[in-house]
Design a protein around this motif. Structure first.
Motif, PDB file in Angstrom:
ATOM      1  N   LYS A 136       5.367   9.769   1.074  1.00  0.00           N
ATOM      2  CA  LYS A 136       5.781  11.095   1.536  1.00  0.00           C
ATOM      3  C   LYS A 136       5.182  11.365   2.914  1.00  0.00           C
ATOM      4  O   LYS A 136       4.126  10.831   3.246  1.00  0.00           O
ATOM      5  N   THR A 137       5.850  12.176   3.707  1.00  0.00           N
ATOM      6  CA  THR A 137       5.331  12.583   5.019  1.00  0.00           C
ATOM      7  C   THR A 137       5.056  14.085   5.004  1.00  0.00           C
ATOM      8  O   THR A 137       5.748  14.855   4.330  1.00  0.00           O
ATOM      9  N   PHE A 138       4.038  14.486   5.769  1.00  0.00           N
ATOM     10  CA  PHE A 138       3.641  15.896   5.827  1.00  0.00           C
ATOM     11  C   PHE A 138       3.367  16.303   7.276  1.00  0.00           C
ATOM     12  O   PHE A 138       2.853  15.500   8.059  1.00  0.00           O
ATOM     13  N   LEU A 183       0.850  -1.180   0.000  1.00  0.00           N
ATOM     14  CA  LEU A 183       0.000   0.000   0.000  1.00  0.00           C
ATOM     15  C   LEU A 183       0.892   1.238   0.000  1.00  0.00           C
ATOM     16  O   LEU A 183       1.749   1.397   0.880  1.00  0.00           O
ATOM     17  N   LYS A 184       0.669   2.096  -0.983  1.00  0.00           N
ATOM     18  CA  LYS A 184       1.417   3.350  -1.036  1.00  0.00           C
ATOM     19  C   LYS A 184       0.777   4.327  -0.057  1.00  0.00           C
ATOM     20  O   LYS A 184      -0.420   4.603  -0.147  1.00  0.00           O
ATOM     21  N   CYS A 185       1.583   4.864   0.844  1.00  0.00           N
ATOM     22  CA  CYS A 185       1.042   5.546   2.021  1.00  0.00           C
ATOM     23  C   CYS A 185       1.590   6.953   2.197  1.00  0.00           C
ATOM     24  O   CYS A 185       2.782   7.202   2.000  1.00  0.00           O
ATOM     25  N   LEU A 186       0.684   7.879   2.592  1.00  0.00           N
ATOM     26  CA  LEU A 186       1.069   9.215   3.029  1.00  0.00           C
ATOM     27  C   LEU A 186       0.887   9.299   4.546  1.00  0.00           C
ATOM     28  O   LEU A 186      -0.056   8.736   5.093  1.00  0.00           O
ATOM     29  N   LEU A 187       1.787  10.015   5.224  1.00  0.00           N
ATOM     30  CA  LEU A 187       1.696  10.212   6.664  1.00  0.00           C
ATOM     31  C   LEU A 187       1.516  11.701   6.953  1.00  0.00           C
ATOM     32  O   LEU A 187       2.190  12.534   6.353  1.00  0.00           O
ATOM     33  N   LEU A 188       0.606  12.006   7.890  1.00  0.00           N
ATOM     34  CA  LEU A 188       0.327  13.409   8.213  1.00  0.00           C
ATOM     35  C   LEU A 188       0.162  13.592   9.722  1.00  0.00           C
ATOM     36  O   LEU A 188      -0.675  12.949  10.348  1.00  0.00           O
ATOM     37  N   ASP A 189       0.994  14.445  10.290  1.00  0.00           N
ATOM     38  CA  ASP A 189       0.866  14.840  11.698  1.00  0.00           C
ATOM     39  C   ASP A 189       1.540  16.194  11.836  1.00  0.00           C
ATOM     40  O   ASP A 189       2.687  16.365  11.409  1.00  0.00           O
ATOM     41  N   ASN A 227       1.785  19.396   7.495  1.00  0.00           N
ATOM     42  CA  ASN A 227       0.853  20.485   7.185  1.00  0.00           C
ATOM     43  C   ASN A 227      -0.227  19.939   6.244  1.00  0.00           C
ATOM     44  O   ASN A 227       0.072  19.560   5.110  1.00  0.00           O
ATOM     45  N   PRO A 228      -1.493  19.895   6.694  1.00  0.00           N
ATOM     46  CA  PRO A 228      -2.551  19.318   5.858  1.00  0.00           C
ATOM     47  C   PRO A 228      -2.776  20.072   4.553  1.00  0.00           C
ATOM     48  O   PRO A 228      -3.093  19.468   3.526  1.00  0.00           O
ATOM     49  N   GLU A 229      -2.624  21.384   4.576  1.00  0.00           N
ATOM     50  CA  GLU A 229      -2.846  22.161   3.358  1.00  0.00           C
ATOM     51  C   GLU A 229      -1.745  21.914   2.327  1.00  0.00           C
ATOM     52  O   GLU A 229      -1.992  21.919   1.120  1.00  0.00           O
ATOM     53  N   LYS A 230      -0.539  21.683   2.802  1.00  0.00           N
ATOM     54  CA  LYS A 230       0.564  21.335   1.892  1.00  0.00           C
ATOM     55  C   LYS A 230       0.295  19.972   1.259  1.00  0.00           C
ATOM     56  O   LYS A 230       0.500  19.778   0.045  1.00  0.00           O
ATOM     57  N   LEU A 231      -0.187  19.032   2.064  1.00  0.00           N
ATOM     58  CA  LEU A 231      -0.539  17.722   1.524  1.00  0.00           C
ATOM     59  C   LEU A 231      -1.590  17.868   0.434  1.00  0.00           C
ATOM     60  O   LEU A 231      -1.469  17.280  -0.646  1.00  0.00           O
ATOM     61  N   LEU A 232      -2.602  18.660   0.707  1.00  0.00           N
ATOM     62  CA  LEU A 232      -3.693  18.835  -0.247  1.00  0.00           C
ATOM     63  C   LEU A 232      -3.193  19.446  -1.555  1.00  0.00           C
ATOM     64  O   LEU A 232      -3.610  19.041  -2.644  1.00  0.00           O
ATOM     65  N   PRO A 255      -2.347  16.280  -6.437  1.00  0.00           N
ATOM     66  CA  PRO A 255      -2.375  15.964  -7.880  1.00  0.00           C
ATOM     67  C   PRO A 255      -1.121  15.262  -8.382  1.00  0.00           C
ATOM     68  O   PRO A 255      -1.158  14.566  -9.399  1.00  0.00           O
ATOM     69  N   ASP A 256      -0.012  15.439  -7.679  1.00  0.00           N
ATOM     70  CA  ASP A 256       1.262  14.864  -8.130  1.00  0.00           C
ATOM     71  C   ASP A 256       1.633  13.586  -7.387  1.00  0.00           C
ATOM     72  O   ASP A 256       2.726  13.043  -7.596  1.00  0.00           O
ATOM     73  N   LEU A 257       0.743  13.104  -6.518  1.00  0.00           N
ATOM     74  CA  LEU A 257       1.084  11.951  -5.675  1.00  0.00           C
ATOM     75  C   LEU A 257       0.258  10.721  -6.055  1.00  0.00           C
ATOM     76  O   LEU A 257      -0.940  10.812  -6.292  1.00  0.00           O
TER      77      LEU A 257
END
Length: 239
Positions: free
Chosen positions: A34-36, A5-11, A38-43, A47-49
């Motif tokens: 990728k890890t983030f 599973l390709k995964c993003l992490l956000l905290d 900042n939720p707005e940066k993730l958003l 489109p590129d992820l």
């Protein structure tokens, strides 16, 4: 399992993000894209992820995790948060799991296994069943069902409340037959006369289930959780 599973992490808290990344690196089924923090940066990067799963905190400045998850349609989400208060909201948006901090590896592994199972079945699973109604044959889509109850006019029939608030009368069908066809993880029998969709639940306690659906008196639909089915129900919604 033959894929990851390709995964993003956000905290938003860097120590929490670092710890979460360390745990995820120990789970073979995950590939961290990728890890983030900042939720707005993730958003803005979405489109590129290319990813399948988001593991996210909930309370963050700017945008909370629940709102973000609603925007990310058709993506799997696991919430990791210090707060228990958002559990009902998480289930309503069909989160895979809801983990309270401090996160333990074994608990996270369990959540990832759930996500993998859902991901693996997503393309192949049935989306509807064909049933007889008082208006003829219909295709009843699982994601439109709020709850199913015994029809008041004839106990052999069943009435379905749909997501748009309309009612559908199913002719001469048993609850056991319906339960065999409905996705087991998404539906639960709660008493002798009713089946409920897990995502339709707003609140519940030991004896009562309250749905998001509003009735004509502007009150939420309330259903009885009977002792006979309580154990199975609690297992299904267990955090």
């Amino acid at each position: 399992m033959n894929t990851k599973l390709k995964c993003l992490l956000l905290d938003d808290e860097l120590p929490g993000l670092t710890y979460l990344k360390m745990l995820c690196e120990q789970i073979p089924e995950l590939e961290i894209v990728k890890t983030f923090n900042n939720p707005e940066k993730l958003l803005s990067d979405i489109p590129d992820l290319d990813f399948d799963l988001l593991i996210s905190d909930i309370e963050m400045p700017g945008m909370d995790g629940l709102h973000l998850a609603e925007i990310l349609e058709n993506k799997l989400v696991i919430f990791c948060t210090a707060y228990k208060d958002y559990a009902a909201d998480a289930f309503n948006i069909d989160a895979v799991d809801y983990i309270t901090k401090p996160v333990k590896l074994e608990r996270l592994q369990k959540a990832v296994s759930k996500a993998f199972e859902r991901f693996d079945k997503a393309d192949n699973s049935k989306k509807f069943i064909q049933l007889n109604t008082d208006k003829g044959k219909t295709l009843l889509y699982f994601n439109k069902i709020q709850y199913i109850t015994t029809a008041s006019s004839d106990s052999r029939d069943k009435t379905v409340l749909l997501a748009d608030g309309s009612l559908l009368n199913l002719k001469n069908v048993k609850f056991d037959t319906l339960l065999q066809e409905l996705p087991d993880a998404d539906f639960c029998r709660i008493n002798k006369k009713e089946i409920v969709a897990v995502k339709a639940i707003k609140f519940f306690n030991h004896n009562e289930i309250v749905l998001h659906h509003l009735e004509e008196n502007n009150k939420n639909t309330s259903l009885i959780l009977s002792e006979t089915y309580r154990s199975d129900f609690l297992k299904k919604v267990k955090l």
